[in-house]
Design a protein around this motif. Structure first.
Motif, PDB file in Angstrom:
ATOM      1  N   ALA A   1       8.684   1.678   3.747  1.00 32.21           N
ATOM      2  CA  ALA A   1       8.029   0.824   2.757  1.00 32.21           C
ATOM      3  C   ALA A   1       8.015   1.606   1.450  1.00 32.21           C
ATOM      4  CB  ALA A   1       6.613   0.484   3.220  1.00 32.21           C
TER       5      ALA A   1
ATOM      6  N   ASN B   1       8.796   2.369  -2.838  1.00 29.23           N
ATOM      7  CA  ASN B   1       8.490   1.756  -4.131  1.00 29.23           C
ATOM      8  C   ASN B   1       9.808   1.571  -4.886  1.00 29.23           C
ATOM      9  OD1 ASN B   1       9.089   4.249  -5.581  1.00 29.23           O
ATOM     10  ND2 ASN B   1       7.110   4.995  -4.865  1.00 29.23           N
TER      11      ASN B   1
ATOM     12  N   THR C   1      11.869  -5.394  -5.705  1.00 25.53           N
ATOM     13  CA  THR C   1      10.980  -5.946  -4.681  1.00 25.53           C
ATOM     14  C   THR C   1      11.730  -6.997  -3.859  1.00 25.53           C
ATOM     15  OG1 THR C   1       9.079  -5.557  -6.109  1.00 25.53           O
ATOM     16  CG2 THR C   1       8.760  -7.087  -4.279  1.00 25.53           C
TER      17      THR C   1
ATOM     18  N   GLY D   1       8.262  -3.864  -0.590  1.00 28.44           N
ATOM     19  CA  GLY D   1       7.426  -5.044  -0.375  1.00 28.44           C
ATOM     20  C   GLY D   1       6.644  -5.364  -1.640  1.00 28.44           C
TER      21      GLY D   1
ATOM     22  N   VAL E   1       3.483  -6.173  -4.178  1.00 33.72           N
ATOM     23  CA  VAL E   1       2.078  -5.877  -4.407  1.00 33.72           C
ATOM     24  C   VAL E   1       1.369  -7.228  -4.362  1.00 33.72           C
ATOM     25  CG1 VAL E   1       0.365  -5.023  -6.049  1.00 33.72           C
ATOM     26  CG2 VAL E   1       2.574  -3.852  -5.821  1.00 33.72           C
ATOM     27  N   TYR E   2       0.311  -7.311  -3.564  1.00 35.66           N
ATOM     28  CA  TYR E   2      -0.393  -8.584  -3.404  1.00 35.66           C
ATOM     29  C   TYR E   2      -1.393  -8.780  -4.529  1.00 35.66           C
ATOM     30  CZ  TYR E   2      -2.528 -12.533  -1.067  1.00 35.66           C
ATOM     31  OH  TYR E   2      -2.967 -13.792  -0.751  1.00 35.66           O
TER      32      TYR E   2
ATOM     33  N   GLU F   1       4.501 -13.817  -3.262  1.00 33.50           N
ATOM     34  CA  GLU F   1       4.367 -12.633  -2.415  1.00 33.50           C
ATOM     35  C   GLU F   1       4.882 -12.863  -0.996  1.00 33.50           C
ATOM     36  OE1 GLU F   1       1.864 -13.789  -4.439  1.00 33.50           O
ATOM     37  OE2 GLU F   1       0.529 -12.140  -5.038  1.00 33.50           O
TER      38      GLU F   1
ATOM     39  N   LEU G   1       7.909 -10.721   0.673  1.00 34.94           N
ATOM     40  CA  LEU G   1       7.723  -9.936   1.899  1.00 34.94           C
ATOM     41  C   LEU G   1       8.752 -10.358   2.944  1.00 34.94           C
ATOM     42  CD1 LEU G   1       6.129  -7.717   3.295  1.00 34.94           C
ATOM     43  CD2 LEU G   1       4.567  -9.482   4.148  1.00 34.94           C
TER      44      LEU G   1
ATOM     45  N   SER H   1       3.720  -3.433   2.964  1.00 33.88           N
ATOM     46  CA  SER H   1       2.816  -3.957   1.920  1.00 33.88           C
ATOM     47  C   SER H   1       1.346  -4.054   2.313  1.00 33.88           C
ATOM     48  CB  SER H   1       3.281  -5.325   1.396  1.00 33.88           C
ATOM     49  OG  SER H   1       4.395  -5.185   0.563  1.00 33.88           O
ATOM     50  N   THR H   2       0.968  -3.615   3.518  1.00 34.24           N
ATOM     51  CA  THR H   2      -0.427  -3.795   3.953  1.00 34.24           C
ATOM     52  C   THR H   2      -1.330  -2.616   3.601  1.00 34.24           C
ATOM     53  OG1 THR H   2      -0.001  -2.922   6.171  1.00 34.24           O
ATOM     54  CG2 THR H   2       0.241  -5.308   5.858  1.00 34.24           C
TER      55      THR H   2
ATOM     56  N   TYR I   1      -0.610  -1.719  -1.257  1.00 34.78           N
ATOM     57  CA  TYR I   1      -0.174  -2.972  -1.905  1.00 34.78           C
ATOM     58  C   TYR I   1      -1.076  -4.153  -1.531  1.00 34.78           C
ATOM     59  CZ  TYR I   1       4.162  -0.815  -3.663  1.00 34.78           C
ATOM     60  OH  TYR I   1       5.083  -0.036  -4.325  1.00 34.78           O
TER      61      TYR I   1
ATOM     62  N   PHE J   1      -1.534  -6.367   0.819  1.00 37.92           N
ATOM     63  CA  PHE J   1      -1.158  -7.659   1.400  1.00 37.92           C
ATOM     64  C   PHE J   1      -2.086  -7.908   2.581  1.00 37.92           C
ATOM     65  CE2 PHE J   1       1.352 -11.128   2.828  1.00 37.92           C
ATOM     66  CZ  PHE J   1       2.249 -11.441   1.811  1.00 37.92           C
TER      67      PHE J   1
END
Length: 171
Positions: A22, A24, A61, A82, A84-85, A92, A96, A121-122, A125, A127
């Protein structure tokens, strides 16, 4: 059709043809799973990432790139970014889904039979974990139903909450 396995643990220790990072958008390493993979895999991963950045300027992304696994048990690392939420109203979910799908497609193109995913993303970020798990499981199931190369997908959950969410979706 391929199989799905669920484990709780450290993705850097998983024996697979590829593990997913995951990442950036800069591909230069960071915190969380990204930093752990770069530390465990050694400088070869960062060298490959620098070549990718020089060639295409990072990774957008929802997209994915592949590097060596360096010192990891996995031959490759698939780096995906992933979303950013924010509010959930900025695409989003689709981004994802694209992160998972593009990682799987890249794996298949590189003859990867076993691939391991973290919970993209969890972490930082933010999510929502339940939504992320549902998107991940559906995307992987749909891909495995229509693919000949990838034989097994391993979801590697670092925390109990994600493990429990995935376990409910997979049983």
């Amino acid at each position: 059709m391929g199989t799905i396995e669920l484990v709780q643990g450290d993705i850097t220790k998983i024996k697979a043809d590829a593990i997913v990072n995951a990442a950036n958008t800069s591909l230069m390493g960071g915190g969380g799973v990204d930093g752990a993979i770069h530390r465990a895999g050694g400088p070869e991963i960062l060298e490959d990432c620098r070549k990718i950045v020089a060639r295409q300027g990072g990774c957008k992304t929802g997209q994915a790139v592949i590097t060596t696994g360096g010192k990891l048990p996995a031959k490759y690392v698939v780096h995906t970014v992933g979303p950013v939420y924010n509010s959930g109203k900025r695409g989003e979910d689709e981004l994802l889904q694209s992160a998972y799908l593009n990682s799987l497609k890249l794996a298949a193109e590189n003859d990867v039979h076993i691939i391991a995913f973290p919970n993209i993303s969890t972490g930082i970020y933010h999510f929502p974990k339940d939504r992320a798990a549902a998107i991940a499981v559906k995307t992987v199931r749909d891909f495995l139903a229509d693919n000949e190369v990838v034989e097994k997908v391993i979801f590697v959950c670092f925390d109990n909450e994600n493990y429990s969410l995935y376990n409910k979706l997979l049983t």
